[in-house]
Design a protein around this motif. Structure first.
Motif, PDB file in Angstrom:
ATOM      1  N   LEU A 208      43.107  73.051  48.001  1.00 53.21           N
ATOM      2  CA  LEU A 208      44.401  72.615  48.209  1.00 53.21           C
ATOM      3  C   LEU A 208      44.546  71.231  47.513  1.00 53.21           C
ATOM      4  N   ARG A 209      43.683  70.470  47.564  1.00 51.66           N
ATOM      5  CA  ARG A 209      43.761  68.885  46.926  1.00 51.66           C
ATOM      6  C   ARG A 209      43.296  69.138  45.592  1.00 51.66           C
ATOM      7  N   GLN A 210      42.464  69.754  45.136  1.00 49.22           N
ATOM      8  CA  GLN A 210      42.229  70.071  43.508  1.00 49.22           C
ATOM      9  C   GLN A 210      43.335  70.574  43.086  1.00 49.22           C
ATOM     10  N   SER A 211      44.008  71.548  43.554  1.00 49.52           N
ATOM     11  CA  SER A 211      45.039  72.186  43.026  1.00 49.52           C
ATOM     12  C   SER A 211      46.296  71.116  42.702  1.00 49.52           C
ATOM     13  N   ARG A 212      46.404  70.300  43.658  1.00 50.13           N
ATOM     14  CA  ARG A 212      47.471  69.491  43.666  1.00 50.13           C
ATOM     15  C   ARG A 212      47.228  68.287  42.536  1.00 50.13           C
ATOM     16  N   ALA A 213      45.909  68.021  42.560  1.00 53.94           N
ATOM     17  CA  ALA A 213      45.405  66.905  41.490  1.00 53.94           C
ATOM     18  C   ALA A 213      45.630  67.386  40.193  1.00 53.94           C
ATOM     19  N   ALA A 214      45.772  68.821  40.035  1.00 51.33           N
ATOM     20  CA  ALA A 214      45.667  69.257  38.763  1.00 51.33           C
ATOM     21  C   ALA A 214      47.373  69.410  38.166  1.00 51.33           C
ATOM     22  N   GLY A 215      48.087  69.066  38.948  1.00 55.23           N
ATOM     23  CA  GLY A 215      49.451  69.273  39.006  1.00 55.23           C
ATOM     24  C   GLY A 215      50.318  70.219  39.404  1.00 55.23           C
ATOM     25  N   ALA A 216      49.655  71.086  40.280  1.00 56.01           N
ATOM     26  CA  ALA A 216      50.323  72.583  40.781  1.00 56.01           C
ATOM     27  C   ALA A 216      51.240  72.153  41.820  1.00 56.01           C
ATOM     28  N   SER A 217      52.470  72.886  41.790  1.00 58.53           N
ATOM     29  CA  SER A 217      53.396  72.706  42.868  1.00 58.53           C
ATOM     30  C   SER A 217      52.834  72.732  44.097  1.00 58.53           C
ATOM     31  N   GLU A 218      53.361  72.411  45.393  1.00 56.04           N
ATOM     32  CA  GLU A 218      52.941  72.360  46.648  1.00 56.04           C
ATOM     33  C   GLU A 218      52.841  73.926  47.077  1.00 56.04           C
ATOM     34  N   VAL A 219      53.804  74.729  46.785  1.00 57.95           N
ATOM     35  CA  VAL A 219      53.470  76.048  47.072  1.00 57.95           C
ATOM     36  C   VAL A 219      52.129  76.732  46.246  1.00 57.95           C
ATOM     37  N   THR A 220      51.968  76.400  44.972  1.00 64.60           N
ATOM     38  CA  THR A 220      50.654  77.011  44.427  1.00 64.60           C
ATOM     39  C   THR A 220      49.552  76.285  44.888  1.00 64.60           C
ATOM     40  N   ALA A 221      49.675  75.131  45.196  1.00 63.39           N
ATOM     41  CA  ALA A 221      48.295  74.586  45.849  1.00 63.39           C
ATOM     42  C   ALA A 221      48.181  75.084  47.252  1.00 63.39           C
ATOM     43  N   ARG A 222      49.132  75.585  48.319  1.00 68.00           N
ATOM     44  CA  ARG A 222      48.619  76.052  49.378  1.00 68.00           C
ATOM     45  C   ARG A 222      48.284  77.554  49.021  1.00 68.00           C
ATOM     46  N   MET A 223      48.804  78.273  48.133  1.00 66.98           N
ATOM     47  CA  MET A 223      48.446  79.585  47.814  1.00 66.98           C
ATOM     48  C   MET A 223      46.945  79.336  47.254  1.00 66.98           C
ATOM     49  N   ASP A 224      46.441  78.554  46.451  1.00 67.86           N
ATOM     50  CA  ASP A 224      45.215  78.357  46.138  1.00 67.86           C
ATOM     51  C   ASP A 224      44.031  78.098  47.274  1.00 67.86           C
ATOM     52  N   ALA A 225      44.705  77.455  48.272  1.00 72.01           N
ATOM     53  CA  ALA A 225      43.617  77.213  49.475  1.00 72.01           C
ATOM     54  C   ALA A 225      43.780  78.229  50.144  1.00 72.01           C
ATOM     55  N   LEU A 226      44.715  79.051  50.432  1.00 75.69           N
ATOM     56  CA  LEU A 226      44.706  80.535  51.045  1.00 75.69           C
ATOM     57  C   LEU A 226      43.805  81.405  50.436  1.00 75.69           C
ATOM     58  N   LEU A 227      43.787  81.484  49.061  1.00 80.96           N
ATOM     59  CA  LEU A 227      42.874  82.182  48.258  1.00 80.96           C
ATOM     60  C   LEU A 227      41.554  81.996  48.438  1.00 80.96           C
ATOM     61  N   ALA A 228      41.153  80.627  48.289  1.00 88.34           N
ATOM     62  CA  ALA A 228      39.892  80.084  48.640  1.00 88.34           C
ATOM     63  C   ALA A 228      39.130  80.778  49.973  1.00 88.34           C
ATOM     64  N   LEU A 229      40.014  80.780  50.867  1.00 91.74           N
ATOM     65  CA  LEU A 229      39.975  81.279  52.263  1.00 91.74           C
ATOM     66  C   LEU A 229      39.677  82.594  52.278  1.00 91.74           C
ATOM     67  N   LEU A 230      40.445  83.405  51.657  1.00 93.91           N
ATOM     68  CA  LEU A 230      40.319  84.868  51.525  1.00 93.91           C
ATOM     69  C   LEU A 230      39.099  85.071  50.886  1.00 93.91           C
TER      70      LEU A 230
END
Length: 306
Positions: A208-230
């Protein structure tokens, strides 16, 4: 109507998959006056509110955060999560200034089961929130017991509580997740909690935090966190619905999305479409991953948002 933008199309795809990331909700209606804002940012709870209410505010926000992946959130799902506010607040209040002992553990269990029953009676699909009640509820209690010192201490306190027996808890064989846990020999939500939420602290929050730090939107950051869990979790809902092969296929597809750049890139969205199609075709849901995403977001809202 005009042609949808790429961001709008990706949001719709996010909505599509998220419908399969939680168990089916009971059908019902919510009064039209019951409207709620969509949270695309980290929510804020006034520091003037008592701690139990502030923790409940953030816990409900975390449980409803899945709906930000859709332009028009399901009001029924939102209502179901909001019904958890009172039990979350009660859990926090019960844990403040208390030793982490069996008496507290059993009290938390009673509060959680009462909250689940209330949501069932309201016809809002409480089974879809059972994992969130377990995971986020323990973290709410852990945060209250440690006076919100850190995410690690919150998880350690929650783990201490999770390892204690609860004489009122139903047998594992009475729930689909419990049966899958026993049959496949995986830890499931119970094991995650007892181990201090390793996939939350070590997988979802960093993603979640790496995606945010890379400039992703909040929706994208949350999706990336979810994908990491999946990609890493032995999700008992996936095991229940698709067996070992279903779980493995989703894990591999999620890893493919991440290795293609994540949800925020064109290659990542193409890979995501394949994951979405496979889950649709095979009737798969990932309720365990969704519950741990809620747990990760609760900790993020509490400790990164202040």
């Amino acid at each position: 109507m005009g042609t949808p933008t790429s961001s709008a199309r990706s949001a719709v795809r996010g909505r599509s998959i998220m419908k399969r990331l939680r168990p089916d909700a009971a059908r019902g209606t919510v009064p039209t006056s019951h409207e709620r804002p969509v949270l695309h940012t980290v929510p804020h709870s006034s520091p003037d509110r008592p701690l139990p209410l502030r923790l409940a505010d953030l816990a409900v926000a975390a449980c409803t955060a899945q709906t930000v992946l859709a332009p028009k959130p399901d009001p029924l799902a939102l209502h179901a999560a909001e019904l958890l506010h009172a039990p979350f607040a009660s859990m926090a209040e019960a844990a403040m200034g208390r030793p982490l002992d069996r008496r507290l553990r059993e009290q938390l269990g009673r509060l959680g089961r009462a909250g689940e029953q209330r949501a069932l009676e309201a016809g809002t699909g409480a089974p879809g929130k059972r994992g969130a009640l377990w995971s986020v509820g323990l973290l709410v209690a852990g945060a209250a017991a440690t006076n919100c010192r850190s995410d690690v201490e919150t998880c350690e306190a929650a783990a201490t509580l999770a390892r204690l027996p609860d004489g009122g808890a139903p047998a594992a064989s009475r729930s689909p997740g419990g049966r899958a846990r026993q049959y496949y020999g995986v830890p499931g939500a119970v094991g995650q909690a007892r181990s201090g939420f390793p996939n939350v602290l070590g997988v979802a929050l960093p993603a979640l935090r790496q995606s945010r730090a890379a400039g992703a939107s909040e929706v994208t950051a949350r999706m990336d966190a979810l994908l990491a869990l999946l990609s890493t979790l032995d999700d008992t809902t996936l095991l229940q619905r698709g067996g070992s092969q279903g779980l493995l296929s989703v894990q591999m597809d999620a890893r493919d999305v991440l290795s293609s750049g994540g949800f925020g890139t064109a290659r990542g969205r193409k890979a995501f479409a394949r994951l979405d199609a496979r889950m649709t075709r095979n009737g798969l849901t990932a309720g365990g991953s969704a519950a741990l995403l809620s747990a990760a977001l609760f900790l993020d809202f509490l400790f990164e948002g202040r």
